[in-house]
Motif scaffolding. Structure first.
Motif, mmCIF file in Angstrom:
data_model
loop_
_atom_site.group_PDB
_atom_site.id
_atom_site.type_symbol
_atom_site.label_atom_id
_atom_site.label_comp_id
_atom_site.label_asym_id
_atom_site.label_seq_id
_atom_site.Cartn_x
_atom_site.Cartn_y
_atom_site.Cartn_z
ATOM 1 N N LEU A 282 0.840 -1.196 0.000
ATOM 2 C CA LEU A 282 0.000 0.000 0.000
ATOM 3 C C LEU A 282 0.880 1.253 0.000
ATOM 4 O O LEU A 282 0.706 2.159 -0.816
ATOM 5 C CB LEU A 282 -0.887 -0.010 1.245
ATOM 6 C CG LEU A 282 -1.917 1.095 1.298
ATOM 7 C CD1 LEU A 282 -3.102 0.739 0.441
ATOM 8 C CD2 LEU A 282 -2.344 1.360 2.729
ATOM 9 N N ILE A 283 1.858 1.256 0.893
ATOM 10 C CA ILE A 283 2.719 2.435 1.017
ATOM 11 C C ILE A 283 3.659 2.537 -0.181
ATOM 12 O O ILE A 283 3.880 3.630 -0.713
ATOM 13 C CB ILE A 283 3.479 2.395 2.362
ATOM 14 C CG1 ILE A 283 2.464 2.432 3.503
ATOM 15 C CG2 ILE A 283 4.454 3.542 2.464
ATOM 16 C CD1 ILE A 283 3.045 2.227 4.872
ATOM 17 N N VAL A 284 4.182 1.395 -0.616
ATOM 18 C CA VAL A 284 5.007 1.401 -1.821
ATOM 19 C C VAL A 284 4.204 1.992 -2.985
ATOM 20 O O VAL A 284 4.709 2.786 -3.774
ATOM 21 C CB VAL A 284 5.482 -0.031 -2.156
ATOM 22 C CG1 VAL A 284 6.078 -0.090 -3.546
ATOM 23 C CG2 VAL A 284 6.494 -0.499 -1.123
ATOM 24 N N GLY A 285 2.952 1.616 -3.066
ATOM 25 C CA GLY A 285 2.083 2.139 -4.122
ATOM 26 C C GLY A 285 1.958 3.649 -4.053
ATOM 27 O O GLY A 285 2.014 4.335 -5.078
ATOM 28 N N TYR A 286 1.835 4.179 -2.851
ATOM 29 C CA TYR A 286 1.757 5.634 -2.696
ATOM 30 C C TYR A 286 3.025 6.302 -3.215
ATOM 31 O O TYR A 286 2.981 7.332 -3.880
ATOM 32 C CB TYR A 286 1.565 6.020 -1.222
ATOM 33 C CG TYR A 286 0.215 5.684 -0.652
ATOM 34 C CD1 TYR A 286 -0.935 5.721 -1.445
ATOM 35 C CD2 TYR A 286 0.075 5.348 0.689
ATOM 36 C CE1 TYR A 286 -2.171 5.419 -0.903
ATOM 37 C CE2 TYR A 286 -1.159 5.045 1.231
ATOM 38 C CZ TYR A 286 -2.276 5.083 0.438
ATOM 39 O OH TYR A 286 -3.497 4.784 0.971
ATOM 40 N N ILE A 287 4.166 5.701 -2.865
ATOM 41 C CA ILE A 287 5.444 6.295 -3.284
ATOM 42 C C ILE A 287 5.550 6.279 -4.810
ATOM 43 O O ILE A 287 5.928 7.261 -5.439
ATOM 44 C CB ILE A 287 6.632 5.552 -2.624
ATOM 45 C CG1 ILE A 287 6.583 5.751 -1.105
ATOM 46 C CG2 ILE A 287 7.962 6.047 -3.189
ATOM 47 C CD1 ILE A 287 7.630 4.982 -0.326
ATOM 48 N N PHE A 288 5.161 5.163 -5.414
ATOM 49 C CA PHE A 288 5.216 5.084 -6.872
ATOM 50 C C PHE A 288 4.185 6.002 -7.527
ATOM 51 O O PHE A 288 4.425 6.529 -8.614
ATOM 52 C CB PHE A 288 5.010 3.640 -7.340
ATOM 53 C CG PHE A 288 6.295 2.883 -7.461
ATOM 54 C CD1 PHE A 288 7.035 2.943 -8.629
ATOM 55 C CD2 PHE A 288 6.772 2.125 -6.400
ATOM 56 C CE1 PHE A 288 8.228 2.262 -8.740
ATOM 57 C CE2 PHE A 288 7.966 1.445 -6.504
ATOM 58 C CZ PHE A 288 8.694 1.511 -7.674
ATOM 59 N N ASN A 289 3.093 6.186 -6.857
ATOM 60 C CA ASN A 289 2.093 7.111 -7.355
ATOM 61 C C ASN A 289 2.732 8.485 -7.565
ATOM 62 O O ASN A 289 2.553 9.137 -8.595
ATOM 63 C CB ASN A 289 0.961 7.204 -6.328
ATOM 64 C CG ASN A 289 -0.279 7.821 -6.917
ATOM 65 O OD1 ASN A 289 -0.205 8.567 -7.880
ATOM 66 N ND2 ASN A 289 -1.415 7.521 -6.341
ATOM 67 N N PHE A 290 3.517 8.885 -6.579
ATOM 68 C CA PHE A 290 4.225 10.161 -6.671
ATOM 69 C C PHE A 290 5.226 10.139 -7.824
ATOM 70 O O PHE A 290 5.328 11.093 -8.597
ATOM 71 C CB PHE A 290 4.947 10.438 -5.349
ATOM 72 C CG PHE A 290 5.779 11.685 -5.387
ATOM 73 C CD1 PHE A 290 5.219 12.910 -5.104
ATOM 74 C CD2 PHE A 290 7.123 11.626 -5.725
ATOM 75 C CE1 PHE A 290 5.974 14.060 -5.153
ATOM 76 C CE2 PHE A 290 7.887 12.775 -5.782
ATOM 77 C CZ PHE A 290 7.313 13.999 -5.490
#
Lengths: 273, 287
Positions: B113-121
């Motif tokens: 979930l958090i990795v996804g947020y970082i990649f979203n950025f």
């Protein structure tokens, strides 16, 4: 063990590849220390000033320590209970696989691995709410019970490789099945306990879906759950969001740095059996 | 001997009952509700197979199935290729092998979930930023915002994380292959490629089977990645089946309807897994 020269080409390629893994983390760390103005200048550069105010704000905004407390509480209890109970179930099954009943239990539990969570998601939410299990205790309970499917599979394979003669000696000495399990088998299970412990820790700590549907009380949110605020009202404040993400990742990364050799070999052992 | 049997019963029966109550029973309930028009609250009636027929005519559901299959197949293939290559690399005579192993396994311990947020950025700001500076127009826009390209972003993140675990499994298989086999093959004049196809790949076939089945099963259930990156958007272009069931069931008052969808979803996963296992295991035996 290995003879011959170091293959520098492959070493180089692997190092280059590892940058792909480390780069997003580098970006996350540097951004978490920057101010929005600094981000405008260059996304890549190191922060001019290491600025901790993002962290302070994120802690307040997400109620970080409470969420971490919840995550820790869940993870610790889930791991301990899983190791104590799932291994026991697997032992009884492994030593009675020649009997129809235990064979049935084995396949019953293992086949549950293929049931996608959404099929039980809607009913289990109603059920936990009715039984007052829509809280941390309920969550712990569900993780331990749901873990059975995969863990029994891992443990049974391992227990089969432990010769029954070891137990027979103890039985001849008059030890009960319980004593045999706790005194003889459980200590021998340590390599597999490590594997199950690691996989369970990662699952309980990182899981998002189960807390998302079971927990409605904001005070009971786990770490993955509280990161959600940055998708809504604070969605533009990336510096704040990234410091919060990093704080949520940090405990696992710390444990990993300290115990990585052990973690990797633990997971590998689980794979070989 | 009787007390021994009693002890074994005590070890399993309570767990079995709990598993039934909290796993099988809800699953059966889900199946039961799939034949009703229950909204999650209030009155309800039996409607027979109506929900099932409707799922097959529901554009949104069909799109979710299409997206999930496309995603799962491509992600499974890519993850297995990359993890096999990396595992072979890590298993050869390299320097810093322990450190490199640790780095390559790192993504597996991080919350997706958090990795996804970082990649979203990264997709929203970082890549377009660089692309603009370099004048690459194709990447100058956020791909997560494009309905026909957003799935690529989700694949990237899934592969980035998924490779870690499969690499370790392949590595576990590779270390069991005796070095002498390769030496013998070298003496016979076999090249790298030949060695791979006639020694490495056949000997790690069981690991290939388990990696393919596990990866496919996990990617068919994709949820966190999408929550973190697109939320199913733009529109419903990256809505996975899990996400659709979650949304429709909890927010859309479609409890019964999405239960039917979940049952279909379950059957799909079982069929795919069984077919995969059969096919891949037959391959193992032949070799």
């Amino acid at each position: 063990m290995k003879k011959g020269k170091t293959n520098w080409l492959i070493t180089g390629l692997l190092i280059a590849g590892s940058l792909l893994i480390l780069f997003p983390l580098y970006l996350a760390v540097t951004i978490s220390f920057k101010t929005p103005e600094e981000m405008g200048k260059s996304l890549l550069a190191l922060p001019e000033q290491w600025n901790f105010s993002n962290y302070a704000q994120a802690i307040e905004l997400t109620n970080f320590f409470q969420a971490m407390g919840n995550s820790l509480f869940i993870t610790i209890f889930v791991v301990v209970l899983t190791l104590l109970t799932n291994s026991m179930v697997a032992y009884a099954i492994a030593r009675n696989m020649h009997k129809k009943f235990y064979k049935f239990i084995f396949y019953y539990l293992v086949s549950a691995m293929f049931i996608p969570f959404p099929i039980i998601m809607l009913p289990i939410v109603k059920q936990t709410a009715q039984w007052n299990l829509d809280n941390l205790v309920g969550l712990i309970f569900l993780y331990v019970v749901y873990g059975l499917a995969f863990n029994v599979f891992l443990y049974v394979g391992y227990i089969k490789s432990i010769p029954a003669e070891l137990e027979e000696a103890a039985i001849v000495d008059g030890a009960s099945t319980w004593v045999v399990f706790w005194k003889v088998i459980f200590p021998l299970l340590m390599p597999m306990n490590a594997t199950v412990g690691i996989l369970t820790t990662l699952w309980a700590w990182n899981d998002f879906m189960l807390p998302l549907v079971i927990i409605s009380d904001r005070e009971l949110s786990t770490l993955p759950l509280v990161q959600f605020v940055f998708q809504g009202q604070f969605s533009t404040d990336y510096n704040l969001a990234f410091s919060s993400y990093l704080m949520a990742l940090a405990p696992m990364i710390l444990v990993y740095i300290i115990a990585q050799k052990w973690i990797i070999s633990g997971v590998t052992k689980g794979a070989i059996k | 001997m009787k007390s021994r049997q009693r002890a074994f019963m005590l070890m399993t029966i309570p767990a079995l009952i709990l598993f039934f109550i909290f796993h099988t029973y809800p699953a059966l309930q889900g199946i039961y509700y799939s034949f009703t028009d229950y909204k999650g609250y209030g009155e309800w009636n039996f409607v027979g197979l109506k929900n099932y027929f409707n799922v097959f005519q529901d554009e949104r559901a069909l799109q979710a199935y299409g997206f999930t299959f496309k995603f799962a197949i491509i992600a499974t293939i890519l993850v297995n290729i990359f993890s096999l290559v990396i595992a072979i690399g890590l298993n050869s005579k390299i320097k810093f092998s322990k450190t490199l192993r640790a780095v390559y396994f790192l993504p597996n311990i991080l919350s997706i979930l958090i990795v996804g947020y970082i990649f979203n950025f990264i997709f929203t700001f970082f890549i377009p930023d660089i692309a603009q500076a370099l004048g690459i127009n194709a990447l100058a826009e956020n791909i997560l915002g494009k309905p026909d390209a957003a799935w690529i972003g989700i694949i990237v993140v899934s592969v980035w994380q998924g490779v870690a675990f499969n690499t370790i499994l392949y590595l576990a298989g590779l270390v069991t292959i005796p070095e002498e086999l390769y030496e013998a093959a070298s003496i016979d004049g076999a090249g790298t490629w030949k060695k791979f196809w006639s020694i490495t790949f056949p000997l790690i076939a069981p690991f290939f089977t388990i990696n393919m089945v596990l990866a496919m099963k996990n990617f068919l259930m994709v949820f966190d990645h999408i929550m973190a990156m697109t939320g199913g958007g733009p529109g419903t272009s990256t809505e996975s089946i899990s996400l659709l069931i979650f949304r429709g069931g909890f927010e859309g008052g479609e409890f019964a309807y999405q239960s039917a969808n979940a049952v279909i979803y379950f059957l799909v996963i079982v069929i795919i897994s069984v077919v995969q296992l059969r096919y891949l295991q037959r391959r193992e035996v032949e070799l």
